[in-house]
Design a protein around this motif. Structure first.
Motif, PDB file in Angstrom:
ATOM      1  N   ALA A 158       0.809  -1.211   0.000  1.00 26.96           N
ATOM      2  CA  ALA A 158       0.000   0.000   0.000  1.00 26.96           C
ATOM      3  C   ALA A 158       0.842   1.260   0.000  1.00 26.96           C
ATOM      4  CB  ALA A 158      -0.939  -0.002   1.216  1.00 26.96           C
ATOM      5  N   ALA A 159       1.957   1.259   0.719  1.00 26.70           N
ATOM      6  CA  ALA A 159       2.751   2.482   0.837  1.00 26.70           C
ATOM      7  C   ALA A 159       3.422   2.853  -0.471  1.00 26.70           C
ATOM      8  CB  ALA A 159       3.795   2.306   1.932  1.00 26.70           C
ATOM      9  N   GLY A 160       3.697   1.842  -1.303  1.00 29.12           N
ATOM     10  CA  GLY A 160       4.470   2.137  -2.502  1.00 29.12           C
ATOM     11  C   GLY A 160       3.662   2.295  -3.769  1.00 29.12           C
ATOM     12  N   ARG A 161       2.369   2.087  -3.724  1.00 33.94           N
ATOM     13  CA  ARG A 161       1.570   2.147  -4.943  1.00 33.94           C
ATOM     14  C   ARG A 161       0.974   3.535  -5.129  1.00 33.94           C
ATOM     15  NH1 ARG A 161      -1.716  -3.546  -5.660  1.00 33.94           N
ATOM     16  NH2 ARG A 161       0.079  -4.926  -5.431  1.00 33.94           N
ATOM     17  N   PRO A 162       1.083   4.105  -6.321  1.00 35.16           N
ATOM     18  CA  PRO A 162       0.474   5.417  -6.557  1.00 35.16           C
ATOM     19  C   PRO A 162      -1.034   5.366  -6.309  1.00 35.16           C
ATOM     20  CG  PRO A 162       1.962   4.802  -8.352  1.00 35.16           C
ATOM     21  CD  PRO A 162       1.798   3.581  -7.494  1.00 35.16           C
ATOM     22  N   GLY A 163      -1.538   6.382  -5.629  1.00 34.84           N
ATOM     23  CA  GLY A 163      -2.967   6.463  -5.372  1.00 34.84           C
ATOM     24  C   GLY A 163      -3.460   5.619  -4.223  1.00 34.84           C
ATOM     25  N   ALA A 164      -2.545   5.037  -3.445  1.00 35.45           N
ATOM     26  CA  ALA A 164      -2.946   4.139  -2.361  1.00 35.45           C
ATOM     27  C   ALA A 164      -3.811   4.838  -1.321  1.00 35.45           C
ATOM     28  CB  ALA A 164      -1.703   3.535  -1.697  1.00 35.45           C
ATOM     29  N   CYS A 165      -3.551   6.133  -1.080  1.00 33.90           N
ATOM     30  CA  CYS A 165      -4.307   6.850  -0.050  1.00 33.90           C
ATOM     31  C   CYS A 165      -5.775   7.005  -0.423  1.00 33.90           C
ATOM     32  CB  CYS A 165      -3.690   8.232   0.197  1.00 33.90           C
ATOM     33  SG  CYS A 165      -2.082   8.152   1.010  1.00 33.90           S
ATOM     34  N   LEU A 166      -6.073   6.949  -1.705  1.00 32.39           N
ATOM     35  CA  LEU A 166      -7.465   6.977  -2.153  1.00 32.39           C
ATOM     36  C   LEU A 166      -8.012   5.576  -2.356  1.00 32.39           C
ATOM     37  CD1 LEU A 166      -7.540   9.902  -4.756  1.00 32.39           C
ATOM     38  CD2 LEU A 166      -8.594   9.854  -2.499  1.00 32.39           C
ATOM     39  N   ALA A 167      -7.184   4.688  -2.875  1.00 30.30           N
ATOM     40  CA  ALA A 167      -7.653   3.348  -3.228  1.00 30.30           C
ATOM     41  C   ALA A 167      -8.118   2.575  -2.005  1.00 30.30           C
ATOM     42  CB  ALA A 167      -6.552   2.576  -3.953  1.00 30.30           C
ATOM     43  N   LEU A 168      -7.346   2.618  -0.921  1.00 32.71           N
ATOM     44  CA  LEU A 168      -7.668   1.789   0.235  1.00 32.71           C
ATOM     45  C   LEU A 168      -8.986   2.191   0.897  1.00 32.71           C
ATOM     46  CD1 LEU A 168      -6.882  -0.589   1.932  1.00 32.71           C
ATOM     47  CD2 LEU A 168      -5.393   0.891   3.287  1.00 32.71           C
ATOM     48  N   PRO A 169      -9.193   3.475   1.245  1.00 27.82           N
ATOM     49  CA  PRO A 169     -10.501   3.821   1.842  1.00 27.82           C
ATOM     50  C   PRO A 169     -11.659   3.595   0.885  1.00 27.82           C
ATOM     51  CG  PRO A 169      -9.174   5.795   1.471  1.00 27.82           C
ATOM     52  CD  PRO A 169      -8.270   4.633   1.249  1.00 27.82           C
ATOM     53  N   SER A 170     -11.434   3.764  -0.410  1.00 28.82           N
ATOM     54  CA  SER A 170     -12.507   3.515  -1.376  1.00 28.82           C
ATOM     55  C   SER A 170     -12.878   2.037  -1.404  1.00 28.82           C
ATOM     56  CB  SER A 170     -12.074   3.971  -2.770  1.00 28.82           C
ATOM     57  OG  SER A 170     -11.855   5.361  -2.803  1.00 28.82           O
ATOM     58  N   LEU A 171     -11.873   1.170  -1.344  1.00 31.10           N
ATOM     59  CA  LEU A 171     -12.139  -0.262  -1.310  1.00 31.10           C
ATOM     60  C   LEU A 171     -12.834  -0.662  -0.011  1.00 31.10           C
ATOM     61  CD1 LEU A 171      -8.846  -1.680  -2.870  1.00 31.10           C
ATOM     62  CD2 LEU A 171     -11.158  -1.880  -3.821  1.00 31.10           C
ATOM     63  N   LEU A 172     -12.474  -0.014   1.095  1.00 34.65           N
ATOM     64  CA  LEU A 172     -13.136  -0.302   2.362  1.00 34.65           C
ATOM     65  C   LEU A 172     -14.607   0.124   2.319  1.00 34.65           C
ATOM     66  CD1 LEU A 172     -10.316   0.727   4.863  1.00 34.65           C
ATOM     67  CD2 LEU A 172     -11.083  -1.594   4.333  1.00 34.65           C
ATOM     68  N   ASP A 173     -14.890   1.260   1.694  1.00 32.81           N
ATOM     69  CA  ASP A 173     -16.277   1.690   1.521  1.00 32.81           C
ATOM     70  C   ASP A 173     -17.039   0.685   0.658  1.00 32.81           C
ATOM     71  OD1 ASP A 173     -16.164   3.971   3.079  1.00 32.81           O
ATOM     72  OD2 ASP A 173     -15.652   5.292   1.414  1.00 32.81           O
ATOM     73  N   LEU A 174     -16.395   0.228  -0.396  1.00 31.20           N
ATOM     74  CA  LEU A 174     -17.016  -0.765  -1.271  1.00 31.20           C
ATOM     75  C   LEU A 174     -17.287  -2.057  -0.504  1.00 31.20           C
ATOM     76  CD1 LEU A 174     -17.826  -1.102  -4.265  1.00 31.20           C
ATOM     77  CD2 LEU A 174     -15.568  -2.073  -4.670  1.00 31.20           C
ATOM     78  N   LEU A 175     -16.366  -2.431   0.360  1.00 27.18           N
ATOM     79  CA  LEU A 175     -16.544  -3.637   1.171  1.00 27.18           C
ATOM     80  C   LEU A 175     -17.796  -3.531   2.027  1.00 27.18           C
ATOM     81  CD1 LEU A 175     -15.185  -6.351   2.069  1.00 27.18           C
ATOM     82  CD2 LEU A 175     -14.153  -5.039   3.927  1.00 27.18           C
ATOM     83  N   LEU A 176     -18.044  -2.361   2.617  1.00 25.22           N
ATOM     84  CA  LEU A 176     -19.237  -2.179   3.442  1.00 25.22           C
ATOM     85  C   LEU A 176     -20.507  -2.407   2.633  1.00 25.22           C
ATOM     86  CD1 LEU A 176     -20.600  -1.378   6.098  1.00 25.22           C
ATOM     87  CD2 LEU A 176     -20.375   1.025   5.394  1.00 25.22           C
ATOM     88  N   VAL A 177     -20.563  -1.831   1.449  1.00 28.42           N
ATOM     89  CA  VAL A 177     -21.741  -2.021   0.589  1.00 28.42           C
ATOM     90  C   VAL A 177     -21.935  -3.497   0.280  1.00 28.42           C
ATOM     91  CG1 VAL A 177     -22.737  -1.532  -1.683  1.00 28.42           C
ATOM     92  CG2 VAL A 177     -21.543   0.279  -0.423  1.00 28.42           C
ATOM     93  N   TYR A 178     -20.857  -4.190  -0.077  1.00 27.97           N
ATOM     94  CA  TYR A 178     -20.975  -5.591  -0.454  1.00 27.97           C
ATOM     95  C   TYR A 178     -21.324  -6.474   0.733  1.00 27.97           C
ATOM     96  CZ  TYR A 178     -19.069  -4.541  -5.078  1.00 27.97           C
ATOM     97  OH  TYR A 178     -18.890  -4.064  -6.362  1.00 27.97           O
ATOM     98  N   MET A 179     -20.854  -6.115   1.931  1.00 30.85           N
ATOM     99  CA  MET A 179     -21.225  -6.891   3.110  1.00 30.85           C
ATOM    100  C   MET A 179     -22.725  -6.774   3.377  1.00 30.85           C
ATOM    101  SD  MET A 179     -18.076  -6.552   5.869  1.00 30.85           S
ATOM    102  CE  MET A 179     -17.888  -4.765   5.799  1.00 30.85           C
ATOM    103  N   ILE A 180     -23.267  -5.569   3.257  1.00 31.21           N
ATOM    104  CA  ILE A 180     -24.695  -5.385   3.497  1.00 31.21           C
ATOM    105  C   ILE A 180     -25.512  -6.067   2.405  1.00 31.21           C
ATOM    106  CG2 ILE A 180     -26.530  -3.655   3.617  1.00 31.21           C
ATOM    107  CD1 ILE A 180     -24.498  -1.831   5.018  1.00 31.21           C
TER     108      ILE A 180
END
Length: 303
Positions: A158-180
């Motif tokens: 995560a630390a070395g990939r461009p855009g990681a600071c946006l990608a990770l929270p966005s994926l976590l938000d997506l995870l919430l939708v998919y869990m529900i």
């Protein structure tokens, strides 16, 4: 917006947080109750979740996902720990990986939290059980599995990939939708899976959520749903728990409260967006629902 998206958006605040952890041997950790929702993804190995209050222990295996939508306190452990072990559980914030832990540790977890504002929880979110366990089963919930895979890959570097600071929270938000979504598919009982499986109730709710500021009436909503007014009342009210116009009023005020929380928009703008003809009309309805004026409500959030 659809009902599930709106239900999540109304309560979610800030950005989710997460921690990836590898543990092995004997371990037991406590996660305190939280004003939000917690989640765990088992990336490798297996462990147990023991809910506070004597709930049934839950065995978790690789690929399993678990959501604690009401922030219930619980223990994670290498096995079904007894009462003495639970009492000695290390606070999660103090749990650390053993020195020199290999990349392929015995158990690898992604643990995190979503911040939620519980002052106006949509009944769909309120109905979620204390623990939503979604086991990894072949062919079930492919979008949830894909999100878990993407999270695991993103976390690898995560630390070395461009855009990681946006990608990770966005994926976590997506995870919430998919869990529900997955819970709604799996739920054997429950009001809101039934509501959203009813074509009349779903069409009416979608119309209200798509344009809450429109001059809705029972007749207009029934026409949008393609049924008579009597049929709309018979199908909507018992399922949703309140008549269509009462639900609309509650949802408009919930939207107004969200705008007051999240923006600096003038009260007149908030009133128009929520379907009220004037700030006075909104203030009168808002005070009846929340016990304070919109202005005081906004001030309290920022005190």
């Amino acid at each position: 917006m659809d009902v599930v998206s709106d239900a999540i958006s109304a309560v979610r605040v800030g950005r989710p947080s997460s921690r990836r952890l590898r543990v092995g041997g004997r371990w037991c950790t406590r996660l305190a109750p939280y004003e939000g929702a917690g989640f765990h993804v088992v990336l490798a190995g297996d462990c147990w979740l023991l809910p506070d209050g004597g709930g049934e222990p839950v065995a978790l295996g690789a690929g399993d996902v678990v959501l604690l939508p009401h922030g219930a306190g619980h223990v994670l452990a290498d096995g079904p720990a007894d009462a003495a072990e639970v009492d000695r559980a290390v606070p999660f914030e103090q749990l650390s990986e053993p020195p020199g832990a290999p990349a392929g540790g015995a158990v690898e977890l992604l643990c995190g939290k979503y911040r939620l504002d519980r002052s106006r929880v949509h009944p769909l979110m309120a109905e979620l059980p204390e623990v939503v366990h979604l086991p990894d089963r072949a062919g079930r919930h492919p979008e949830l599995r894909a999100a878990v895979d993407l999270l695991a890959r993103e976390l690898d570097d995560a630390a070395g990939r461009p855009g990681a600071c946006l990608a990770l929270p966005s994926l976590l938000d997506l995870l919430l939708v998919y869990m529900i979504r997955a819970w709604m598919t799996e739920a054997a009982t429950g009001t809101w899976p039934t509501v959203l499986g009813d074509p009349v109730a779903t069409t009416a709710l979608r119309a209200l959520h798509s344009d809450p500021a429109a001059p809705w009436s029972n007749d207009r909503l029934a026409a949008a749903a393609g049924v008579s007014r009597a049929t709309l009342a018979r199908r909507f009210t018992p399922l949703v728990g309140r008549p269509p116009m009462a639900y609309l009023t509650w949802w408009r005020l919930t939207l107004a409260a969200t705008r007051l929380r999240d923006t600096d928009a003038p009260l007149g703008t908030v009133a128009r967006e929520a379907g009220y003809g004037s700030p006075y009309a909104l203030s009168h309805a808002f005070r009846r629902e929340f016990g304070v004026t919109p202005g005081r409500y906004r001030e309290r959030l920022r005190d």
